[in-house]
Design an enzyme around this catalytic site. Sequence first.
Site: not given
Ligand code: OGA
Ligand code: MN
Length: 277
Positions: A103, A105, A254, A270
Amino acid sequence: MLEITPITPTLGAEVCGIDLSADLSDNLFGAVRDAFNQHSVLLFRGQEMSPEQQVKFSARFGKLMVHVLKESLLEGHPEIYRLSNVVKDGIPQGRANAGQYWHSDLSYEAQPSLGSVLYGIEVPKVGGDTLFTSTAHAYETLSPTMQSFLKGLTGVHQFAHAFRGRTTSPTLSQAKLEERPPVEHPVVRRHQDNGRDCLFVNPGFTINIKELEDQESEILLDFLYAHMTKPEYVLRHKWLPGDVVLWDNRALMHTGVNDYDAASPRHMHRTTIEDAA
Ligand code: OGA
Ligand code: MN
């Protein structure tokens, strides 16, 4: 002096010689922003940031976004979304197993995201890596005919899509998921800061392509996802405590990987920056 070392031929660079908790001069911040626009993923090791310091650093890129899942936000700091499998006194300390599908974000927001800053506070010794792939490189490696076909198309995105056909946590009601209505974005978006055309569809949040019949849309999206996630295009980040990873949601997708021992704590903060363009 900043030292910038590429991680893969298509994306990512490790940045040494900077303390993200400090007040960065305009010059130093400018160098970080240039590297971000060029490499799409920046890794800073050995960092220590308070929530205030993370918010301050992130906000230099633009306005910060507040996530729809309110219970996962850090108390007193709504700009910080907690990814965590830690449960204290029966209370989850953040969202467990977030983002375990490819995806970008918040692509389901009308105004999507410029980038995210993820700070690994506690990480498993092994497993729980994060994977990234460049949607600019993916676009550039398609035939000119496919590129121009894609340029006329529109993707429909919705937060709830990520949970269809997947096990959802009991705390996520359908009503909560439907809180965000579907939004539309062009399938190909030009990056405001580096001028590259980037694919902007992802398995997590893209429901379909508006101009196509359902089956056409499904087959085209499946092809694009297979193309974007070829092993030779993927950067795999193995976390160490104190890692800060900054990524460009305009230029990549990601995914998290749920392969780690559920008993080993994985706790991260985050911040998500809005794309003002
Ligand atoms: C995010 C995400 C993936 C992870 O923080 O946006 O997709 O590995 N994280 O924690
Ligand atoms: Mn993410």
